[in-house]
Design an enzyme around this catalytic site. Structure first.
Site, PDB file in Angstrom:
ATOM      1  N   ASP A 285      -0.539  -2.592  -9.258  1.00 59.31           N
ATOM      2  CA  ASP A 285       0.759  -2.325  -9.870  1.00 59.31           C
ATOM      3  C   ASP A 285       0.972  -3.197 -11.103  1.00 59.31           C
ATOM      4  O   ASP A 285       2.039  -3.146 -11.713  1.00 59.31           O
ATOM      5  CB  ASP A 285       1.882  -2.569  -8.857  1.00 59.31           C
ATOM      6  CG  ASP A 285       1.736  -1.640  -7.657  1.00 59.31           C
ATOM      7  OD1 ASP A 285       1.586  -0.430  -7.875  1.00 59.31           O
ATOM      8  OD2 ASP A 285       1.745  -2.133  -6.521  1.00 59.31           O
TER       9      ASP A 285
ATOM     10  N   LEU B  42       0.843  -1.202   0.000  1.00 57.19           N
ATOM     11  CA  LEU B  42       0.000   0.000   0.000  1.00 57.19           C
ATOM     12  C   LEU B  42       0.875   1.248   0.000  1.00 57.19           C
ATOM     13  O   LEU B  42       0.981   1.948   0.992  1.00 57.19           O
ATOM     14  CB  LEU B  42      -0.935   0.015   1.206  1.00 57.19           C
ATOM     15  CG  LEU B  42      -2.217  -0.784   1.085  1.00 57.19           C
ATOM     16  CD1 LEU B  42      -3.149  -0.477   2.240  1.00 57.19           C
ATOM     17  CD2 LEU B  42      -2.937  -0.548  -0.219  1.00 57.19           C
ATOM     18  N   HIS B  43       1.519   1.510  -1.136  1.00 61.42           N
ATOM     19  CA  HIS B  43       2.277   2.752  -1.290  1.00 61.42           C
ATOM     20  C   HIS B  43       1.310   3.822  -1.788  1.00 61.42           C
ATOM     21  O   HIS B  43       0.096   3.607  -1.805  1.00 61.42           O
ATOM     22  CB  HIS B  43       3.469   2.544  -2.225  1.00 61.42           C
ATOM     23  CG  HIS B  43       3.056   2.089  -3.589  1.00 61.42           C
ATOM     24  ND1 HIS B  43       2.721   2.969  -4.595  1.00 61.42           N
ATOM     25  CD2 HIS B  43       2.878   0.847  -4.105  1.00 61.42           C
ATOM     26  CE1 HIS B  43       2.375   2.282  -5.676  1.00 61.42           C
ATOM     27  NE2 HIS B  43       2.458   0.990  -5.399  1.00 61.42           N
ATOM     28  N   ALA B  44       1.813   4.942  -2.244  1.00 61.30           N
ATOM     29  CA  ALA B  44       0.990   6.120  -2.523  1.00 61.30           C
ATOM     30  C   ALA B  44      -0.294   5.873  -3.319  1.00 61.30           C
ATOM     31  O   ALA B  44      -1.371   6.212  -2.853  1.00 61.30           O
ATOM     32  CB  ALA B  44       1.836   7.186  -3.220  1.00 61.30           C
TER      33      ALA B  44
ATOM     34  N   ALA C  66      -2.749   3.242  -1.728  1.00 58.71           N
ATOM     35  CA  ALA C  66      -3.172   3.790  -0.431  1.00 58.71           C
ATOM     36  C   ALA C  66      -4.176   4.915  -0.642  1.00 58.71           C
ATOM     37  O   ALA C  66      -5.155   5.028   0.084  1.00 58.71           O
ATOM     38  CB  ALA C  66      -1.965   4.291   0.361  1.00 58.71           C
TER      39      ALA C  66
END
Length: 90
Positions: free
Chosen positions: A89, A16-18, A21
């Site tokens: 991703d 859960l990166h930018a 998230a």
């Protein structure tokens, strides 16, 4: 008042990166009811807070527990669970 809890496994290959998230926090905010997210057995964080979600450091394969309080809590968790288990991703 209905409360629902669900544990899901993170699908995004970078966790859960930018971007994931942000999608997750926005969906939690749009739900209109209080939703929290906790990594493993850690302290729950407001799921609508993008900074709070990123601060959990959630990686692919991690398990998180979602809790929603209010009308259609199960429906809200259905939507949020789908977001978390999808690889954004890919």
């Amino acid at each position: 008042m209905t409360q629902a809890t669900r544990t899901v496994r993170i699908g995004s290959s970078h966790g859960l990166h930018a971007r994931p998230a942000k999608l997750f926090a926005q969906a939690a905010k749009d739900a209109g009811i209080p939703v929290t997210v906790a990594k493993d057995s850690g302290k729950p964080t407001n799921a609508a807070s993008i900074l709070g979600v990123i601060a959990l450091g959630i990686e692919q394969g991690d398990y998180v527990t979602l809790t929603a309080d209010g009308d259609d809590a199960e429906g809200v968790l259905d939507t949020l669970s789908e977001l978390l288990t999808t690889d954004h991703d890919a």
